[in-house]
Design an enzyme around this catalytic site. Structure first.
Site, short mmCIF file in Angstrom:
data_model
loop_
_atom_site.label_atom_id
_atom_site.label_comp_id
_atom_site.label_asym_id
_atom_site.label_seq_id
_atom_site.Cartn_x
_atom_site.Cartn_y
_atom_site.Cartn_z
CB SER A 32 13.71 31.22 1.93
OG SER A 32 14.14 30.00 1.69
CB CYS A 60 13.05 26.90 -0.29
SG CYS A 60 14.42 26.91 -1.44
CB CYS A 65 14.27 24.91 -4.12
SG CYS A 65 13.06 26.32 -3.63
CE LYS A 68 13.55 21.96 -8.07
NZ LYS A 68 12.54 22.88 -8.20
CE1 TYR A 116 18.11 27.46 5.31
CE2 TYR A 116 16.50 28.78 6.23
CZ TYR A 116 17.10 28.32 5.15
OH TYR A 116 17.31 29.22 4.19
CE1 TYR A 195 9.03 28.38 -12.15
CE2 TYR A 195 6.75 28.92 -12.68
CZ TYR A 195 8.17 29.51 -12.44
OH TYR A 195 8.45 30.85 -12.74
CD GLU A 199 10.93 22.52 -10.99
OE1 GLU A 199 10.41 22.19 -9.83
OE2 GLU A 199 11.33 23.77 -11.24
NE ARG A 216 -6.76 25.15 -15.93
CZ ARG A 216 -7.33 25.89 -14.70
NH1 ARG A 216 -8.63 25.57 -14.25
NH2 ARG A 216 -6.92 26.75 -14.21
CG HIS A 453 33.66 28.86 -30.57
ND1 HIS A 453 32.18 28.74 -30.88
CD2 HIS A 453 34.38 28.08 -31.27
CE1 HIS A 453 32.09 28.06 -31.89
NE2 HIS A 453 33.34 27.27 -32.02
CD GLU A 458 29.62 30.40 -29.48
OE1 GLU A 458 30.38 31.17 -29.97
OE2 GLU A 458 30.02 29.13 -29.59
P1 NDP Z 1 1.64 26.79 -11.12
O1 NDP Z 1 0.62 27.81 -10.98
O2 NDP Z 1 3.08 26.79 -11.86
O3 NDP Z 1 0.85 25.71 -12.08
C1 NDP Z 1 -0.34 25.22 -11.72
C2 NDP Z 1 -1.01 24.46 -12.76
O4 NDP Z 1 -2.28 23.68 -12.00
C3 NDP Z 1 -1.35 25.02 -13.99
O5 NDP Z 1 -0.95 23.85 -15.16
C4 NDP Z 1 -2.84 25.12 -13.89
O6 NDP Z 1 -3.13 25.19 -15.15
C5 NDP Z 1 -3.25 24.10 -13.08
N1 NDP Z 1 -4.49 24.24 -12.35
C6 NDP Z 1 -4.68 25.31 -11.50
N2 NDP Z 1 -5.94 25.00 -11.12
C7 NDP Z 1 -6.53 23.99 -11.67
C8 NDP Z 1 -7.62 23.39 -11.69
N3 NDP Z 1 -8.66 23.77 -10.89
N4 NDP Z 1 -8.00 22.28 -12.35
C9 NDP Z 1 -6.92 21.90 -13.35
N5 NDP Z 1 -5.84 22.43 -13.25
C10 NDP Z 1 -5.57 23.58 -12.54
O7 NDP Z 1 1.88 25.97 -9.93
P2 NDP Z 1 2.90 24.90 -9.19
O8 NDP Z 1 2.05 24.02 -8.35
O9 NDP Z 1 3.51 24.37 -10.31
O10 NDP Z 1 3.77 25.89 -8.59
C11 NDP Z 1 3.45 26.70 -7.57
C12 NDP Z 1 4.45 28.01 -7.52
O11 NDP Z 1 5.47 27.61 -6.85
C13 NDP Z 1 4.91 28.26 -8.93
O12 NDP Z 1 3.89 29.38 -9.49
C14 NDP Z 1 6.04 29.06 -8.67
O13 NDP Z 1 5.90 30.42 -8.10
C15 NDP Z 1 6.68 28.32 -7.47
N6 NDP Z 1 7.61 27.31 -7.67
C16 NDP Z 1 8.75 27.52 -8.37
C17 NDP Z 1 9.56 26.73 -8.90
C18 NDP Z 1 10.90 27.09 -9.36
O14 NDP Z 1 11.36 28.36 -9.16
N7 NDP Z 1 11.57 26.44 -10.25
C19 NDP Z 1 9.49 25.33 -8.81
C20 NDP Z 1 8.13 25.00 -8.32
C21 NDP Z 1 7.38 25.90 -7.86
P3 NDP Z 1 -3.55 26.53 -16.12
O15 NDP Z 1 -2.14 26.73 -16.45
O16 NDP Z 1 -4.64 26.22 -16.84
O17 NDP Z 1 -4.12 27.43 -15.12
#
Ligand code: NDP
Length: 468
Positions: A32, A60, A65, A68, A116, A195, A199, A216, A453, A458
């Site tokens: 993108s 994406c 995106c 998904k 693209y 995220y 999802e 965790r 409404h 709202e």
């Molecule tokens: P996120 O950073 O959102 O979540 C990562 C998850 O993995 C968290 O629950 C984190 O736990 C856990 N985690 C990370 N490291 C470890 C570890 N060593 N051991 C155990 N658990 C761990 O990442 P995603 O992979 O879900 O998505 C990546 C990014 O992509 C997002 O942050 C977002 O920016 C983008 N994205 C956006 C979307 C949207 O706009 N709809 C859709 C999909 C992705 P903890 O919380 O405890 O750190």
């Protein structure tokens, strides 16, 4: 009127040798951000090449995106069918073909990939297929051929990262594979609660898979507003997802019949698939950053300034590889701003304030601005307005799920600092809220608006009494 001479970067590169390069701009990565930058730069007259080793479209479009969201749409019919009974529908013999859905999704992704390719071509840019590797500040090699450019833009995105747990990387799928499974798993363990985890938990759960969500933290979605986190945890449970909080995966093994997932408290789960949704990291492997002395941070993200310029003056980077805000529209904005600044004579940096985002879980979640916790840290006093209600549709459908909405307001200025929602159409509603927040709307502006409404939206203009 834009003062072209005010462009702080322009003069650095204007030299008598510019035409000695094959291109004015080489973009590495046709996702993108890269495609937007390449197209806009070419539109301003730059000679542009875009290098892509995989399918044009990037994360994406090809494995993020878009596919998904198509699966989220597909999954949402399950809930609709359940709800329909309360409105007198009798839906007998409802069944679903996973393979048909995946085939339809693949067809659409191929169509978008074609678009693209056309976008790059119609912009007058060259698409060079292969993996690019930097050879120096003005040179990229693809398949043994060297290409030179006055400037290079790195827009290679990110890739899933899996924690170092015995057997996890070997046996777990990531979002890359989850979108292409030949067969829907009857039982899946999803690791993480960000995220992607939420999802995909929603997708597989709606299609009838048993879903264990292992994470965790105490609540899903670290970094989101605490009330949102609590509300979504309840909603996911009510939808049938098994939340296993405060746990880590200790080991994954695979037998002929199943995966054997052992948690850190000794619990053993035996799903058909394990999915790691444990974050993403910048995709810098094999890029040859050292050849141009490009600095990265501890996570491997390319360090850039507000103009997306790296430590090598002729090289810029946008999107997830810079790990600023990892969202497609942000990468697109960064790519566009780069092209406007360098090639359009319109220097502008991207504003990272009030960037809205949505989690397409079921129900979906959307936010813009500060969480209550952030607002309380930044402001001496905040007012919180909230609404928790059963959507009108759920009265007849019988679904107990409630919608949650929250406004966070600075007590002294009355400015809206944050808007949060968990409930159907949250993403669609939040886009408009983001305009208001970006414009600096006050609570009195919301109060002055007449609601539509009956709608859920709202509620955002009818909240009168702050939470005590
Ligand atoms: P996120 O950073 O959102 O979540 C990562 C998850 O993995 C968290 O629950 C984190 O736990 C856990 N985690 C990370 N490291 C470890 C570890 N060593 N051991 C155990 N658990 C761990 O990442 P995603 O992979 O879900 O998505 C990546 C990014 O992509 C997002 O942050 C977002 O920016 C983008 N994205 C956006 C979307 C949207 O706009 N709809 C859709 C999909 C992705 P903890 O919380 O405890 O750190």
């Amino acid at each position: 009127m834009v003062d072209k001479d005010a462009n702080p970067l322009k003069s650095q590169f204007e030299g008598q040798f510019a035409k000695a390069y094959d291109y004015d701009l080489i973009v590495i990565g046709a996702g993108s951000g890269g495609v937007r930058a390449g197209r806009i730069a070419a539109g301003y007259g730059a000679r542009v090449a875009v290098i892509e080793g995989d399918r044009p479209g990037g994360t994406c479009v090809i494995r993020g995106c878009v596919p998904k969201k198509l699966l989220v749409y597909g999954a949402s019919f399950a809930g609709e069918a359940e709800d329909a009974a309360g409105f007198g529908w009798q839906i007998d013999g409802l069944s679903h073909s996973w393979s048909e859905l995946i085939a339809a999704k693949d067809k659409e992704i191929s169509r978008l990939e074609g678009i693209y390719r056309t976008l790059v071509k119609n912009a007058g840019a060259d698409l060079i297929e292969g993996w690019g590797r930097l050879k120096g500040p003005h040179e990229v090699e693809v398949g043994g051929i060297s290409y030179t450019a006055e400037r290079i833009l790195i827009a290679v995105g990110g890739r899933p990262s899996t924690p170092d747990v015995p057997g996890l990387a070997e046996h777990a799928i990531t979002s890359n594979e989850a979108l292409d499974l030949k067969k829907r798993p009857a039982h899946i363990v999803i690791y993480g609660s960000g995220y992607i985890a939420l999802e995909f938990a929603g997708i597989f759960n709606a299609f009838g898979s048993k879903v264990d969500l292992v994470y965790r933290a105490d609540l899903p979605l670290r970094g989101f507003d605490m009330d949102v986190r609590q509300h979504i945890a309840e909603a996911l449970k009510d939808r049938g997802i098994n939340l296993i909080s405060g746990r880590m995966i200790a080991e994954v093994k695979k037998t002929a019949e199943a995966c054997v997932v052992t948690l850190d408290d000794g619990t053993v789960l035996t799903p058909d698939e394990v999915m790691a949704a444990t974050g993403r990291v910048p995709n810098i492997e094999g890029l040859g950053l050292e050849a141009a002395a490009i600095e990265t941070d501890a996570r491997g993200a390319i360090k850039v300034d507000e103009w997306s310029q790296t430590s090598a003056p002729s090289i810029f980077a946008v999107g997830d590889v810079t790990d600023r805000i990892n969202l497609t529209p942000v990468a697109i904005s960064e790519g566009h701003a780069f092209a406007d600044t360098i090639y359009g004579g319109m220097p502008r940096a991207v504003s990272y304030d009030a960037v809205p985002s949505a989690v397409f879980s079921q129900p979906d979640i959307a936010s813009v601005g500060l969480t209550q916790e952030q607002a309380e840290q930044a402001h001496s006093h905040v007012h919180v307005f909230e609404s928790r209600f059963r959507a009108m549709k759920n009265t007849l459908s019988g679904r107990p799920e409630k919608t949650y909405m929250k406004l966070i307001v600075a007590a002294n200025t009355q400015r809206i600092l944050g808007v949060h929602m968990v409930g159907p159409d949250a993403a669609e509603i939040m886009q408009g809220m983001a305009i208001a927040v970006k414009m600096g709307a006050k609570k009195s502006d919301f109060d002055a608006v007449i609601g539509i409404h009956p709608s859920a939206a709202e509620e955002f203009v009818t909240m009168r009494t702050p939470r005590s």
